[in-house]
Design a protein around this motif. Structure first.
Motif, PDB file in Angstrom:
ATOM      1  N   ALA A  25     -20.497  -6.582 107.982  1.00 51.80           N
ATOM      2  CA  ALA A  25     -19.495  -6.897 106.947  1.00 51.80           C
ATOM      3  C   ALA A  25     -20.143  -7.163 105.588  1.00 51.80           C
ATOM      4  CB  ALA A  25     -18.660  -8.100 107.378  1.00 51.80           C
ATOM      5  N   GLU A  26     -21.401  -7.598 105.613  1.00 49.48           N
ATOM      6  CA  GLU A  26     -22.093  -7.918 104.358  1.00 49.48           C
ATOM      7  C   GLU A  26     -22.136  -6.734 103.395  1.00 49.48           C
ATOM      8  OE1 GLU A  26     -25.985  -9.594 105.102  1.00 49.48           O
ATOM      9  OE2 GLU A  26     -25.043 -11.145 106.343  1.00 49.48           O
ATOM     10  N   THR A  27     -22.231  -5.522 103.946  1.00 55.73           N
ATOM     11  CA  THR A  27     -22.304  -4.340 103.082  1.00 55.73           C
ATOM     12  C   THR A  27     -20.933  -3.694 102.883  1.00 55.73           C
ATOM     13  OG1 THR A  27     -22.867  -3.018 105.023  1.00 55.73           O
ATOM     14  CG2 THR A  27     -24.710  -3.806 103.680  1.00 55.73           C
ATOM     15  N   GLY A  28     -19.885  -4.347 103.437  1.00 54.47           N
ATOM     16  CA  GLY A  28     -18.536  -3.795 103.331  1.00 54.47           C
ATOM     17  C   GLY A  28     -17.864  -4.143 102.010  1.00 54.47           C
ATOM     18  N   ASP A  29     -16.945  -3.270 101.599  1.00 54.61           N
ATOM     19  CA  ASP A  29     -16.193  -3.490 100.362  1.00 54.61           C
ATOM     20  C   ASP A  29     -14.933  -4.284 100.703  1.00 54.61           C
ATOM     21  OD1 ASP A  29     -14.539  -3.326  98.193  1.00 54.61           O
ATOM     22  OD2 ASP A  29     -14.429  -1.125  98.137  1.00 54.61           O
ATOM     23  N   PRO A  30     -14.797  -5.520 100.175  1.00 55.25           N
ATOM     24  CA  PRO A  30     -13.639  -6.345 100.542  1.00 55.25           C
ATOM     25  C   PRO A  30     -12.324  -5.810  99.982  1.00 55.25           C
ATOM     26  CG  PRO A  30     -14.975  -7.452  98.862  1.00 55.25           C
ATOM     27  CD  PRO A  30     -15.708  -6.198  99.234  1.00 55.25           C
ATOM     28  N   GLY A  31     -12.403  -4.885  99.024  1.00 51.65           N
ATOM     29  CA  GLY A  31     -11.182  -4.387  98.391  1.00 51.65           C
ATOM     30  C   GLY A  31     -10.591  -3.157  99.060  1.00 51.65           C
ATOM     31  N   ALA A  58     -18.486  -0.480 107.830  1.00 51.53           N
ATOM     32  CA  ALA A  58     -18.786  -1.760 107.175  1.00 51.53           C
ATOM     33  C   ALA A  58     -17.536  -2.313 106.478  1.00 51.53           C
ATOM     34  CB  ALA A  58     -19.915  -1.584 106.173  1.00 51.53           C
ATOM     35  N   ASP A  59     -16.748  -1.427 105.867  1.00 57.98           N
ATOM     36  CA  ASP A  59     -15.527  -1.862 105.181  1.00 57.98           C
ATOM     37  C   ASP A  59     -14.521  -2.443 106.187  1.00 57.98           C
ATOM     38  OD1 ASP A  59     -16.731  -0.903 102.896  1.00 57.98           O
ATOM     39  OD2 ASP A  59     -15.567   0.966 102.820  1.00 57.98           O
ATOM     40  N   VAL A  60     -14.438  -1.808 107.366  1.00 58.73           N
ATOM     41  CA  VAL A  60     -13.544  -2.312 108.415  1.00 58.73           C
ATOM     42  C   VAL A  60     -14.030  -3.676 108.916  1.00 58.73           C
ATOM     43  CG1 VAL A  60     -12.757  -1.925 110.800  1.00 58.73           C
ATOM     44  CG2 VAL A  60     -12.688  -0.044 109.140  1.00 58.73           C
ATOM     45  N   ALA A  61     -15.338  -3.790 109.137  1.00 57.07           N
ATOM     46  CA  ALA A  61     -15.910  -5.067 109.585  1.00 57.07           C
ATOM     47  C   ALA A  61     -15.593  -6.164 108.580  1.00 57.07           C
ATOM     48  CB  ALA A  61     -17.424  -4.938 109.784  1.00 57.07           C
ATOM     49  N   ARG A  62     -15.715  -5.821 107.286  1.00 60.33           N
ATOM     50  CA  ARG A  62     -15.464  -6.795 106.231  1.00 60.33           C
ATOM     51  C   ARG A  62     -13.994  -7.218 106.214  1.00 60.33           C
ATOM     52  NH1 ARG A  62     -18.124  -8.632 101.458  1.00 60.33           N
ATOM     53  NH2 ARG A  62     -16.741 -10.259 100.697  1.00 60.33           N
ATOM     54  N   ALA A  63     -13.095  -6.228 106.338  1.00 58.28           N
ATOM     55  CA  ALA A  63     -11.659  -6.533 106.322  1.00 58.28           C
ATOM     56  C   ALA A  63     -11.281  -7.405 107.516  1.00 58.28           C
ATOM     57  CB  ALA A  63     -10.856  -5.237 106.342  1.00 58.28           C
ATOM     58  N   PHE A  64     -11.872  -7.102 108.671  1.00 55.38           N
ATOM     59  CA  PHE A  64     -11.601  -7.892 109.869  1.00 55.38           C
ATOM     60  C   PHE A  64     -12.090  -9.333 109.692  1.00 55.38           C
ATOM     61  CE2 PHE A  64     -13.385  -9.767 113.693  1.00 55.38           C
ATOM     62  CZ  PHE A  64     -12.257  -9.841 114.502  1.00 55.38           C
ATOM     63  N   GLU A  65     -13.323  -9.461 109.238  1.00 54.91           N
ATOM     64  CA  GLU A  65     -13.896 -10.799 109.064  1.00 54.91           C
ATOM     65  C   GLU A  65     -13.085 -11.617 108.054  1.00 54.91           C
ATOM     66  OE1 GLU A  65     -17.646 -11.380 107.002  1.00 54.91           O
ATOM     67  OE2 GLU A  65     -18.366 -12.637 108.646  1.00 54.91           O
ATOM     68  N   GLU A  66     -12.734 -10.968 106.934  1.00 48.70           N
ATOM     69  CA  GLU A  66     -11.927 -11.647 105.912  1.00 48.70           C
ATOM     70  C   GLU A  66     -10.618 -12.157 106.517  1.00 48.70           C
ATOM     71  OE1 GLU A  66     -12.274 -12.171 102.557  1.00 48.70           O
ATOM     72  OE2 GLU A  66     -14.210 -11.184 102.258  1.00 48.70           O
ATOM     73  N   ALA A  67      -9.984 -11.315 107.344  1.00 42.47           N
ATOM     74  CA  ALA A  67      -8.687 -11.680 107.926  1.00 42.47           C
ATOM     75  C   ALA A  67      -8.834 -12.874 108.876  1.00 42.47           C
ATOM     76  CB  ALA A  67      -8.078 -10.481 108.653  1.00 42.47           C
ATOM     77  N   VAL A  68      -9.852 -12.851 109.725  1.00 50.88           N
ATOM     78  CA  VAL A  68     -10.050 -13.968 110.661  1.00 50.88           C
ATOM     79  C   VAL A  68     -10.376 -15.241 109.886  1.00 50.88           C
ATOM     80  CG1 VAL A  68     -11.458 -14.899 112.545  1.00 50.88           C
ATOM     81  CG2 VAL A  68     -10.832 -12.480 112.548  1.00 50.88           C
ATOM     82  N   VAL A  69     -11.306 -15.126 108.951  1.00 47.15           N
ATOM     83  CA  VAL A  69     -11.744 -16.304 108.197  1.00 47.15           C
ATOM     84  C   VAL A  69     -10.576 -16.897 107.423  1.00 47.15           C
ATOM     85  CG1 VAL A  69     -13.158 -17.053 106.234  1.00 47.15           C
ATOM     86  CG2 VAL A  69     -14.180 -15.686 108.063  1.00 47.15           C
TER      87      VAL A  69
END
Ligand code: KG4
Ligand code: ZN
Length: 345
Positions: free
Chosen positions: A187-193, A237-248
């Motif tokens: 997720a670190e390299t994922g785009d949160p947008g 990575a973008d999917v990982a980031r979106a998932f992590e953002e949603a859980v957090v």
């Protein structure tokens, strides 16, 4: 009181010695992660067998580290549940056998109470009362904690636990078990947008969680990307980031609500998912806005370990609690709200 703690509820053999006067004297951990990774998850029978292999050498190791003889132990605490029953039985029977041989008290401890008390291993421990966010592979709970064994469940997951959602998402992304840390790294390299995933059950009142819909949403997104021929490393990575953002964010919203509802100013986070950096940062930020403070154990005491069991056990053993001779406990399902405060505690 010098207490030996034994944790064998899942895929980690954890052993520690905690002294109620001097603090933690030694702790050791053997993780079976590499062994189970090949199967994509914990294989219960293999877990039990491996605990049998690792436990006695680890007990000797912590005694050596603490510079103690076995006979200097004053009590033993072991994880009695919840967890895999065969794995629990290894710790329970070893604890009871050793305690009987040494003529010292022994006590079965609740695994989640161990996680809950883990921040007390740190230099500035939280005082009671506090709100606790317990987030592990098997549990997602918000609990109001008035004292040891004085728990009021505020909310919990109605389906998957947060850690379980991380692990399943990792599998979908082709990452190894256990997935939490790997998803976080990707997720670190994922785009949160790029994607915005749903924040389940945040639009209605209450403190329960649900993560299974989020998992389905992740799967649908990945399938769509694949169909469109866009599932490259950046997309993953973008999917990982979106998932992590949603859980957090879901966890943060509920924690905020729990602090407001109870009026408490201390928030304890514990369990494997509390090792997540983004979750820690966001919670600290939100708590700061309310003049509240967040407490969590150091990284290796977030996930399963023997130190938290030694500590939680020590608190109850000091109050005089113990198992009856020969009655070892191994309870696969054991709701934490059924625990009581130690007599006179
Ligand atoms: O407390 P724990 O060690 O075992 C249980 O009692 O379940 O928690 C393990 C869980 C796993 O699901 C793992 O993927 C998750 O904690 N986890 C994380 C992180 N580190 C461990 N999840 C998200 N981010 C992390 N950094
Ligand atoms: Zn755990």
């Amino acid at each position: 009181m010098r207490v030996l703690g034994i944790e064998t509820s899942c895929d980690e053999t954890g052993v520690a010695i905690y002294d109620t006067d001097r603090g933690l004297l030694a702790d050791a951990l053997y993780s079976q992660v590499a062994m189970h990774a090949e199967f994509g998850g914990v294989v219960p029978e293999l877990a039990s067998r491996d605990h049998t292999r690792r436990l006695l050498p680890l007990i000797q190791q912590v005694l050596d580290e603490a510079g103690m003889a076995r006979t200097e132990l004053e009590a033993i605490a072991y994880t009695a549940g919840p967890g895999l029953v065969g794995a629990l039985m290894v710790g329970a029977s070893t604890a009871h056998g050793l305690a009987r041989a040494l003529g010292i008290p022994v006590l079965g401890v609740h695994h989640m109470e161990g996680h809950l008390m883990a921040p007390m291993l740190e230099a500035s421990p939280p005082a009671f009362p506090f709100v606790a966010l317990l987030v592990s592979g098997g549990h997602t709970q918000l609990v109001e904690v008035q004292g040891l064994g004085r728990y009021r469940l505020l909310g919990e997951s109605v389906d998957d636990a947060a850690g379980e959602a991380f692990d399943k998402t990792a599998k979908m992304l082709g990452l190894a078990y256990p997935g939490g840390p790997q998803v976080a790294r990707l997720a670190e390299t994922g785009d949160p947008g790029r994607f915005r995933f749903p924040r389940p059950m945040t639009d209605r009142p209450g403190l329960d969680f649900s993560f299974s819909g989020l998992k389905t949403h992740t799967l649908t997104t990945l399938r769509q990307l694949e169909r469109d021929g866009e599932l490259d490393e950046q997309a993953r990575a973008d999917v990982a980031r979106a998932f992590e953002e949603a859980v957090v964010e879901t966890l943060v919203i509920k924690c905020r609500r729990a602090l407001d509802d109870t009026g408490l100013k201390r928030l304890v986070m514990a369990g494997g998912v509390s090792a997540n950096t983004r979750l820690r940062e966001r919670l600290a930020h939100e708590a700061g806005k309310r003049n509240a403070r967040v407490y969590y154990p150091r990284g290796r005491f977030c996930t399963d370990n023997g130190a938290m069991i030694a500590l939680a056990g020590a608190l109850r053993l000091l109050a005089g609690e113990r198992d009856e001779v020969g009655s070892m406990k191994a309870v696969p399902r054991w709701p934490m709200e059924t625990l009581a405060a130690p007599a006179g505690g």
